[in-house]
Every structure is written in C-alpha cells, then in structure tokens.
Motif scaffolding. Structure first.
Motif, PDB file in Angstrom:
ATOM      1  N   PHE A 112       0.854  -1.174  -0.176  1.00 12.30           N
ATOM      2  CA  PHE A 112      -0.011  -0.029   0.000  1.00 12.30           C
ATOM      3  C   PHE A 112       0.758   1.309  -0.116  1.00 12.30           C
ATOM      4  CE2 PHE A 112       0.592  -0.898   4.307  1.00 12.30           C
ATOM      5  CZ  PHE A 112       0.806   0.280   5.109  1.00 12.30           C
ATOM      6  N   ALA A 113       2.027   1.111   0.295  1.00 13.27           N
ATOM      7  CA  ALA A 113       3.096   2.346   0.210  1.00 13.27           C
ATOM      8  C   ALA A 113       4.454   2.052   0.301  1.00 13.27           C
ATOM      9  CB  ALA A 113       2.670   3.349   1.585  1.00 13.27           C
ATOM     10  N   GLN A 276      -5.060   5.754  -0.384  1.00 11.22           N
ATOM     11  CA  GLN A 276      -3.864   6.083  -0.961  1.00 11.22           C
ATOM     12  C   GLN A 276      -3.801   7.743  -0.926  1.00 11.22           C
ATOM     13  OE1 GLN A 276      -1.514   3.733  -3.155  1.00 11.22           O
ATOM     14  NE2 GLN A 276      -2.619   3.126  -1.012  1.00 11.22           N
ATOM     15  N   PRO A 286       2.398   6.679  -1.957  1.00 12.78           N
ATOM     16  CA  PRO A 286       1.335   5.706  -2.105  1.00 12.78           C
ATOM     17  C   PRO A 286       1.686   4.626  -3.288  1.00 12.78           C
ATOM     18  CG  PRO A 286       0.632   7.719  -3.205  1.00 12.78           C
ATOM     19  CD  PRO A 286       2.041   8.052  -2.292  1.00 12.78           C
ATOM     20  N   TYR A 287       1.142   3.355  -2.939  1.00 14.79           N
ATOM     21  CA  TYR A 287       1.303   2.539  -3.933  1.00 14.79           C
ATOM     22  C   TYR A 287       0.741   2.787  -5.365  1.00 14.79           C
ATOM     23  CZ  TYR A 287       1.944  -2.509  -5.905  1.00 14.79           C
ATOM     24  OH  TYR A 287       2.041  -3.409  -6.609  1.00 14.79           O
TER      25      TYR A 287
END
Length: 305
Positions: A112-113, A276, A286-287
C-alpha cells in the motif's frame, strides 16, 4: 379454541425471540466494514496507520484497535493468534507462510505504500552527508569511520533487521550501538545529544506527535549516497518515487484471518482511492498515485473583486 390460540401465541413468541436473538448476533458479527478487531503494527509505521484507522472508523461501523510492537514481536503475536492482521515493512517469509498453510490459512500481503529509513543527527552537526558503507562498516565493528554511535528504536525492530541485512551480520555489536523502545525516544535522544546518529522510520519525521514536535526542530535528516549515480539524496516523497533514495522499503497489510472480516475491508480501504490519498498527504509514497480530477469550465469569470 382457547387452547388453539395459546399454541399459536406460543409459536409466535418463540419466533420473535429467535428473530431477535438472530438479529443481535448479526449486529455483532464482524464483516468487512463492521465489527471490532485488532491490528498489529510495526512500531516504526504507527503514525500513518493511526491516520488510516481514524478515517476508516469514521466511515464505517467498525472499531480497530492498534497494537504497536517491534517487527519481531508483531510476527510472534501474529503466529500466536493475538491478531490475524498486521502492518509490516516486509512480506511473510517462506517459513511463516508454511506455518499458516499448515493451518489451512493462506495469508495475503497487500502492498500500500513506500516509506524509508532515515538517519538523523542533532542540528548542530555540520556534516549532513553519509554513505551506507560507513553505516554497515560501523555495524560490523569497524570504528575507523566518522560515526561515533548509532541508536535504534528497538533491537527487534524492522530498522535493525534492515540495516543488519545490509551489513550482512546476525549479531549487533554491543559497543556504541544503542537501542530504546520507540522511534519517539530515538528522536528525543538525538535532539539532545551531539555526535549520535539515530535510525528511524521517516513517518515519524513527516507526522510527528505532540510529544516530539519540539525535538523535531532540533534534528536534521542526513542525505545518503546512491552508488548508482554517486549523488546524495534525502528521503523525500519525490526521491522515493524516482527510486533515488537507497533506503526505501515497501509497506504491506498482511491479512491471515482466513475469512471475509475487517482485515479484508481495511486492506481494500488502504489500497483504495481514499487510503492512497491519506498516504500521499502524509509524505509517504502511495502504492498507486491517486487520480486527479480536472474540472473544465465553459466560461471564464474575469470579475475582480
């Protein structure tokens, strides 16, 4: 006839009681957006998780309890069923996955990040540049480097594991390598002591708590050499995105619940548009970079007030 109505009334009351009981059970049942659960969090990632949980709880009828521990303690608690949801800076390894598979549980790791490990020093330090080789040599016991001492959050933390893997060592030297319990303690210590390099997660620098805001003003973040282009970089969001800062790491939600519970809902929320955006605002990368909506107007208002 009276007996007949008594039987009907009895059946009706039983039906009502069963329905009410079933309704209460359903209201307490955990789903992907309601109920209560516990999330184990790598302590170096606590600030961003607190932000994400706060927004998630405001949108859904859910309560998520955050338990911050060192990485090693999170993995141990995850295996002992303290919770089946964890926020980590790595995926589960083969041995850990095999353990869960033997219990017919198949954990899912959702990226996710990106965050990074930062080297911090007292603001009175004149030299703001450092190389990974200097740090890894110091970790190996070489005291001919300019480093006087390293201080970590916790000997069982993800930051210690990360730097130890870079240095290729299993045992941490006992001289001039110190540890506390949290990133806050490291920042406070470095702020008051010259010549010591602190090793922390950058999330604590981007989003400092009230307890360390004063200390943040007394430290600086060192620029680290990227050996690919021989340039020094700081752990900024832009440098994480371009891949130039050499101490970046991916963050994951590990869900080993084995059913459609809050672990799945929270993972989807973090990886989604709202989650995000929260990560982008925090200073981490953020991913998936959230989309930007462009509003096109047919007319231009030139009125000046």
């Amino acid at each position: 006839m009276r007996r007949y109505f008594s039987i009907i009334f009895f059946i009706f009351m039983v039906f009502v009681l069963i329905t009410c009981k079933h309704g209460n059970a359903d209201s307490k049942k955990e789903t992907i957006i309601q109920g209560e659960t516990t999330v184990l969090v790598d302590e170096s990632l606590t600030p961003i998780v607190e932000d994400l949980v706060q927004i998630f709880e405001s949108k859904y009828n859910a309560k998520i309890n955050i338990v911050s521990k060192s990485e090693a303690e999170v993995i141990q608690a995850l295996a002992s069923d303290t919770s089946r949801i964890a926020i980590l800076s790595r995926k589960l390894n083969k041995e850990e996955i095999t353990f869960y598979n033997s219990k017919k549980i198949f954990p899912k790791a959702t990226p996710f990040a990106k965050d990074a490990i930062a080297f911090i020093v007292n603001k009175n330090t004149k030299d703001t540049l450092i190389t990974l080789k200097e740090v890894t040599e110091f970790m190996k016991g070489n005291r001919s480097t300019k480093i006087k001492g390293l201080v970590f959050d916790n000997l069982n933390s993800s930051t210690v594991r990360y730097i130890s893997e870079l240095a290729g060592i299993k045992n941490i030297p006992t001289d001039n390598v110190f540890s506390f319990r949290t990133n806050n303690e490291v920042i406070n210590y470095v702020a008051e002591n010259n010549g010591i390099i602190g090793v922390v997660g950058i999330n604590y620098i981007f989003e400092p708590s009230e307890k360390i805001k004063n200390s943040i003003s007394k430290i600086i973040v060192l620029n680290v050499l990227n050996t690919t282009d021989n340039q020094y970089y700081s752990p900024t969001q832009n440098n994480l995105g371009e891949g130039t800062y050499p101490l970046a790491r991916e963050l994951f939600v590990v869900n080993a619940q084995g059913y459609d519970g809050l672990g799945m809902g929270f993972s989807s929320f973090i990886a989604g548009e709202i989650g995000q955006r929260i990560i982008l605002k925090s200073g981490l990368l953020p991913y998936k970079v959230p989309s930007r909506k462009i509003r096109v107007r047919n007319t231009i208002n030139n009125d000046k007030k």
